[in-house]
Structures are given as C-alpha cells and as structure tokens.
Design an enzyme around this catalytic site. Structure first.
Site, PDB file in Angstrom:
ATOM      1  N   GLU A 162     -17.875  11.647  22.175  1.00 26.24           N
ATOM      2  CA  GLU A 162     -16.592  11.742  22.005  1.00 26.24           C
ATOM      3  C   GLU A 162     -16.356  11.626  20.290  1.00 26.24           C
ATOM      4  O   GLU A 162     -15.493  12.131  19.677  1.00 26.24           O
ATOM      5  CB  GLU A 162     -15.438  10.417  22.402  1.00 26.24           C
ATOM      6  CG  GLU A 162     -15.043  10.756  23.726  1.00 26.24           C
ATOM      7  CD  GLU A 162     -16.089  10.506  24.993  1.00 26.24           C
ATOM      8  OE1 GLU A 162     -16.974  10.005  24.512  1.00 26.24           O
ATOM      9  OE2 GLU A 162     -16.103  10.656  25.950  1.00 26.24           O
ATOM     10  N   GLU A 175       0.808  -1.191  -0.151  1.00 21.40           N
ATOM     11  CA  GLU A 175      -0.026  -0.018  -0.012  1.00 21.40           C
ATOM     12  C   GLU A 175       0.866   1.183   0.009  1.00 21.40           C
ATOM     13  O   GLU A 175       0.284   2.506   0.237  1.00 21.40           O
ATOM     14  CB  GLU A 175      -0.993  -0.025   1.190  1.00 21.40           C
ATOM     15  CG  GLU A 175      -1.878  -1.174   1.317  1.00 21.40           C
ATOM     16  CD  GLU A 175      -2.839  -1.212   0.346  1.00 21.40           C
ATOM     17  OE1 GLU A 175      -2.980  -0.555  -0.800  1.00 21.40           O
ATOM     18  OE2 GLU A 175      -3.576  -2.243   0.493  1.00 21.40           O
ATOM     19  N   HIS A 185     -12.901  -3.978   3.443  1.00 21.69           N
ATOM     20  CA  HIS A 185     -11.360  -4.216   3.620  1.00 21.69           C
ATOM     21  C   HIS A 185     -10.754  -3.463   5.041  1.00 21.69           C
ATOM     22  O   HIS A 185     -10.347  -4.516   5.820  1.00 21.69           O
ATOM     23  CB  HIS A 185     -10.700  -3.531   2.372  1.00 21.69           C
ATOM     24  CG  HIS A 185      -9.305  -3.672   2.312  1.00 21.69           C
ATOM     25  ND1 HIS A 185      -8.624  -3.786   1.264  1.00 21.69           N
ATOM     26  CD2 HIS A 185      -8.389  -3.908   3.714  1.00 21.69           C
ATOM     27  CE1 HIS A 185      -7.329  -3.833   1.463  1.00 21.69           C
ATOM     28  NE2 HIS A 185      -6.903  -3.922   2.901  1.00 21.69           N
TER      29      HIS A 185
HETATM   30  P1  13P Z   1       1.004  -5.649   3.057  1.00 18.03           P
HETATM   31  O1  13P Z   1       1.517  -6.687   3.652  1.00 18.03           O
HETATM   32  O2  13P Z   1       1.649  -5.346   1.695  1.00 18.03           O
HETATM   33  O3  13P Z   1       1.274  -4.383   3.858  1.00 18.03           O
HETATM   34  O4  13P Z   1      -0.678  -5.551   2.545  1.00 18.03           O
HETATM   35  C1  13P Z   1      -1.469  -5.973   3.871  1.00 18.03           C
HETATM   36  C2  13P Z   1      -2.906  -5.199   3.631  1.00 18.03           C
HETATM   37  O5  13P Z   1      -3.509  -4.993   4.400  1.00 18.03           O
HETATM   38  C3  13P Z   1      -3.167  -4.769   2.265  1.00 18.03           C
HETATM   39  O6  13P Z   1      -4.262  -3.931   2.224  1.00 18.03           O
HETATM   40 ZN    ZN Z   2      -5.380  -4.264   4.069  1.00 20.29          ZN
END
Ligand code: 13P
Ligand code: ZN
Length: 273
Positions: A170, A116, A211
């Site tokens: 909060e 990322e 995600h």
């Molecule tokens: P990486 O291991 O490349 O950091 O990927 C993990 C992740 O959460 C991808 O969105």
């Molecule tokens: Zn991720």
C-alpha cells in the site's frame, strides 16, 4: 442555518476525534485546516457577521485572496472538538491582498487560529495550484512512530521514502511520490512554512524532524488515510529496526516499477535506481 450541521464541519470534527483517538494529539498538539468550496463560502457569507478586526497572517498568500478556511484554534485540544466545537475551531476569511485574516465563525472566548497558520496557508497555496484546485485539507499530527524514526534514520527524503515504501505494498501505491524530511526548525513561523510548502510541490507528506508530520489531500478520509498509512508503516519499521538495526530496503526498484504499473500510479523515478 446550523454551521455545525454542514457536512465539511462534521467531517473536520470527525478527523480531529479519530486523530485524537490514535494518540497523535497530546494536549494541543497538531492542527488541521480545510479550504471551503465557493458554494460553502457563499453559505457562510450569507449566515455570519465578520469580526471587525483583521489580523496579520504572518506571510503573504496572494493565491488565496478572499478564500475561507475552517481551521483549528491555537492551544486547543483535538479531543475537545466534538464537545466544544465553537471554542476549538473557527472559520476565517483571507483579505484581498492575501496578508490578513478575519474571523467569521467559532473561536469563541478569544480563540485564534493555530500558530502554524503560515505553514497551513502556504501549503494550501501550493496544493491549490499544483493539484488544479483538488486538494483542500492540510493536516499536522504528532505521529509517535514517524517522530521516533527521525532519531534513528538519516534525515533524507530517499532513506525515509525507500524504507517506508518497503513496509507494505500500500505504501508505494498510497504515496508514490515519496515524502520529504526537514531537519529540526523552530515551529510556527514563515521560515518553516516556506521550506514545507516548497516540498509540497513534489510530495503530499512532509516530516518535521523531532516534531511531527504534515500531509495534504482532497478529502478528510484521504487525508486521515494517508497519515494513518505512513504512521502504521513507521510503527512496523521501528519494530523491525529494533531487532535488526541494519535493515536495508528489501523491495527492488524493478519490483516498485512493477507495482506502479499494476496499480496505475507513477512511482517517483528519483527514488528508483
Ligand atoms: P497550536 O496549538 O498553535 O495549533 O500548536 C500545536 C502544534 O502542534 C504546533 O506545531
Ligand atoms: Zn506540532
């Protein structure tokens, strides 16, 4: 000079451990980056020998030329950071065009920065500009309840913001600008980075549907605190929705305005009627 004794390295590893203990980092899930101050970068420059290879970032970040970042490695596990820091994390330097990076420290045994990297650097670029150089930390976590909510609520900034603000006072105080929600996209590239960083012009939190969550702040404590606050609100919201699937926001716009003036924060007017 022991790089592992630098305060920002200790803070970075502590955040990784705290996030792992929260259950947000199964296997190699999640990633973290920190933009070094000029002083911290000078110390690294004086005490390391750069790798001779430059690698493409996968995007262009001209506002970050010659900046240094401490960043997690791709495929590395947050739970291992404290025990194996030099394999798990590393420090990189951006070239004079903002197109390539090289490794200065860490990433032992062939490690490379997170997949990322484009999103992290594009977010840093936006935040450096929009916060007048204050924000230095970008954090991505696979937050269990936030992810679950993206299967339940309409994926709009307004619905997520108003429902999460509702959970405890909060919330509007800690994220008065609200938060952004992006529909499912392929992770790890320039396209999702562009969309996320555009939203980071307005928000400090962006949710990736199905995600996880990205957030930005000045310090490790503020960054972790922000992620923790949003995720706790999401946990409560899931519980409430499981009993009352028709729950609508309870706090009125006038109550939110009153909260904002009492705590001296500017509640994003686009979410107030
Ligand atoms: P990486 O291991 O490349 O950091 O990927 C993990 C992740 O959460 C991808 O969105
Ligand atoms: Zn991720």
């Amino acid at each position: 000079m022991d790089i592992l004794n630098q305060e920002y390295v200790k803070g970075f590893i502590r955040l990784m451990t705290d996030g792992s203990n929260r259950g947000w980092h199964e296997r190699n899930g999640g990633n973290l980056s920190y933009r070094l101050t000029l002083n911290e970068a000078e110390i690294i420059k004086a005490n390391t020998t750069p790798d001779s290879n430059w690698f493409s970032i996968g995007t262009t970040v001209p506002e970050l030329c010659e900046e240094m970042f401490l960043i997690t490695g791709t495929g590395k596990f947050f739970k291992n950071a404290a025990e194996y820091p030099e394999e798990t994390i590393g420090i990189i330097e951006i070239d004079s065009k903002g197109e390539n990076y090289r490794i200065l420290w860490g990433f032992l045994n062939g490690g490379r920065p997170t997949s990322e990297l484009p999103t992290h650097l594009m977010n840093h670029e936006v935040k450096k500009k929009w916060t007048n150089n204050r924000h230095r930390v970008i954090y991505h976590a696979h937050t269990t309840n936030i992810i679950s909510l993206t299967f339940i609520l309409p994926q709009t900034d307004e619905v997520f913001t108003r429902q999460l603000w509702d959970m405890m006072p909060e919330c509007p105080v800690v994220f008065p600008e609200g938060l952004g929600v992006i529909e499912w996209m392929v992770p790890g590239g320039e396209e999702i980075g562009m969309k996320t960083s555009k939203m980071m012009e307005e928000y400090n939190i962006v949710i990736w549907s199905n995600h996880g969550t990205f957030c930005s702040e000045e310090t490790f404590d503020f960054t972790f605190g922000l992620m923790d606050t949003v995720e706790k609100a999401a946990e409560m919201l899931i519980k409430v929705l499981s009993i009352n699937p028709n729950k609508q926001p309870v706090m009125t716009s006038d109550q939110l305005r009153a909260l904002g003036s009492k705590y001296n924060v500017s509640i994003n007017p686009k979410f107030l009627k």
